[in-house]
Each structure stands twice: as structure tokens, then as C-alpha cells.
Scaffold this motif. Structure first.
Motif, PDB file in Angstrom:
ATOM      1  N   UNK A   1       0.995  -1.441   0.059  1.00 35.78           N
ATOM      2  CA  UNK A   1      -0.021   0.154  -0.041  1.00 35.78           C
ATOM      3  C   UNK A   1       0.914   1.255   0.015  1.00 35.78           C
ATOM      4  N   UNK A   2       1.783   1.349   0.937  1.00 37.73           N
ATOM      5  CA  UNK A   2       2.641   2.462   0.849  1.00 37.73           C
ATOM      6  C   UNK A   2       3.632   2.676  -0.316  1.00 37.73           C
TER       7      UNK A   2
ATOM      8  N   UNK B   1       2.198   6.904  -6.434  1.00 34.74           N
ATOM      9  CA  UNK B   1       1.049   8.063  -7.034  1.00 34.74           C
ATOM     10  C   UNK B   1       1.660   9.519  -6.691  1.00 34.74           C
ATOM     11  N   UNK B   2       2.331   9.567  -5.440  1.00 37.46           N
ATOM     12  CA  UNK B   2       2.758  10.817  -5.148  1.00 37.46           C
ATOM     13  C   UNK B   2       3.862  11.279  -5.837  1.00 37.46           C
ATOM     14  N   UNK B   3       4.764  10.435  -6.412  1.00 39.12           N
ATOM     15  CA  UNK B   3       5.758  10.996  -7.375  1.00 39.12           C
ATOM     16  C   UNK B   3       5.184  11.256  -8.887  1.00 39.12           C
ATOM     17  N   UNK B   4       4.188  10.586  -9.191  1.00 42.07           N
ATOM     18  CA  UNK B   4       3.273  10.667 -10.501  1.00 42.07           C
ATOM     19  C   UNK B   4       2.678  12.354 -10.481  1.00 42.07           C
ATOM     20  N   UNK B   5       2.215  12.598  -9.077  1.00 39.52           N
ATOM     21  CA  UNK B   5       1.507  13.814  -9.108  1.00 39.52           C
ATOM     22  C   UNK B   5       2.327  14.915  -9.008  1.00 39.52           C
TER      23      UNK B   5
ATOM     24  N   UNK C   1      11.759  13.557 -14.809  1.00 45.42           N
ATOM     25  CA  UNK C   1      11.330  12.672 -15.680  1.00 45.42           C
ATOM     26  C   UNK C   1       9.759  11.988 -14.994  1.00 45.42           C
ATOM     27  N   UNK C   2       8.675  12.505 -15.540  1.00 49.81           N
ATOM     28  CA  UNK C   2       7.613  12.325 -14.841  1.00 49.81           C
ATOM     29  C   UNK C   2       7.149  10.649 -14.950  1.00 49.81           C
ATOM     30  N   UNK C   3       7.626   9.843 -15.833  1.00 49.75           N
ATOM     31  CA  UNK C   3       7.300   8.534 -15.982  1.00 49.75           C
ATOM     32  C   UNK C   3       8.451   7.464 -15.282  1.00 49.75           C
ATOM     33  N   UNK C   4       9.302   8.203 -14.558  1.00 48.67           N
ATOM     34  CA  UNK C   4      10.405   7.403 -14.044  1.00 48.67           C
ATOM     35  C   UNK C   4       9.988   7.478 -12.220  1.00 48.67           C
ATOM     36  N   UNK C   5       9.902   6.285 -11.934  1.00 44.08           N
ATOM     37  CA  UNK C   5       9.661   6.280 -10.530  1.00 44.08           C
ATOM     38  C   UNK C   5      10.703   5.495  -9.613  1.00 44.08           C
ATOM     39  N   UNK C   6      11.142   6.352  -8.651  1.00 38.89           N
ATOM     40  CA  UNK C   6      12.056   5.769  -7.806  1.00 38.89           C
ATOM     41  C   UNK C   6      11.327   4.790  -6.652  1.00 38.89           C
ATOM     42  N   UNK C   7      11.432   3.507  -6.817  1.00 41.51           N
ATOM     43  CA  UNK C   7      10.711   2.745  -5.883  1.00 41.51           C
ATOM     44  C   UNK C   7      11.026   2.546  -4.565  1.00 41.51           C
ATOM     45  N   UNK C   8      12.308   2.794  -4.438  1.00 44.30           N
ATOM     46  CA  UNK C   8      12.830   2.838  -3.045  1.00 44.30           C
ATOM     47  C   UNK C   8      12.186   4.255  -2.139  1.00 44.30           C
ATOM     48  N   UNK C   9      12.327   5.349  -2.970  1.00 43.93           N
ATOM     49  CA  UNK C   9      11.723   6.729  -2.430  1.00 43.93           C
ATOM     50  C   UNK C   9      10.162   6.512  -2.443  1.00 43.93           C
TER      51      UNK C   9
END
Length: 87
Positions: A9-10, A16-20, A25-33
Motif C-alpha cells: 500500500x505504501x 502515486x505521489x511521485x506521479x502527481x 522525468x514524470x514517468x520514472x518512479x524511484x521505487x525506494x523513495x
């Protein structure tokens, strides 16, 4: 099993917070963060909003919204810190 559900869930809330927020680079998500921001943001924001609204620690939309707001604050703070330290 509950700990795994909290982490997943986190991770979703943090992503979602990173995408907002976006960033360079909007579509690159740092999964650790995403995991850290989601779990910390959910704990702080979700718990605070749920207690303020009187729902306790049960799952309600107010807690989910609080989790997202907390994750947005943690993600925004981390991005600000990285930009500041890079200068």
C-alpha cells in the motif's frame, strides 16, 4: 501478511505521489523513495487525518487521503533536499 500489505500500500501511495509531483522525468518512479515516502507518509498523514476525523485506526477514505497527502509532503521534501544538495 499485514506488514506485506502495508509495504505494498505504501509503495502504491508513494508511486502515486511521485506521479502527481512530477519532476524532470514524470514517468520514472524511484521505487525506494516510493516505499519510504508511502509508508512514512501513510503513517504520519493517514494516522493524523484518521484520528482528527474520529475514525481511529480503521481504514476510511479520510485515512487514504491523509496517506497521499503525507506521501506528497515526504516526496516533495526529498526532491527539495536533493535539488538543494546538488547545488
Amino acid at each position: 501478511m499485514l506488514i506485506l500489505a502495508i509495504i505494498v500500500f505504501g509503495m502504491v501511495i508513494g508511486a502515486l505521489a511521485q506521479l502527481i509531483i512530477g519532476g524532470k522525468n514524470m514517468w520514472s518512479i524511484d521505487w525506494g523513495l516510493a516505499i519510504v515516502a508511502g509508508v512514512v507518509g501513510s503513517f504520519i498523514g493517514g494516522l493524523l487525518i484518521s484520528l482528527i476525523t474520529g475514525h481511529g485506526i480503521e481504514i476510511h477514505p479520510s485515512g487514504i487521503i491523509g496517506s497521499l497527502l503525507g506521501a506528497l509532503i515526504v516526496t516533495g521534501g526529498w526532491i527539495w533536499f536533493k535539488k538543494r544538495s546538488a547545488v
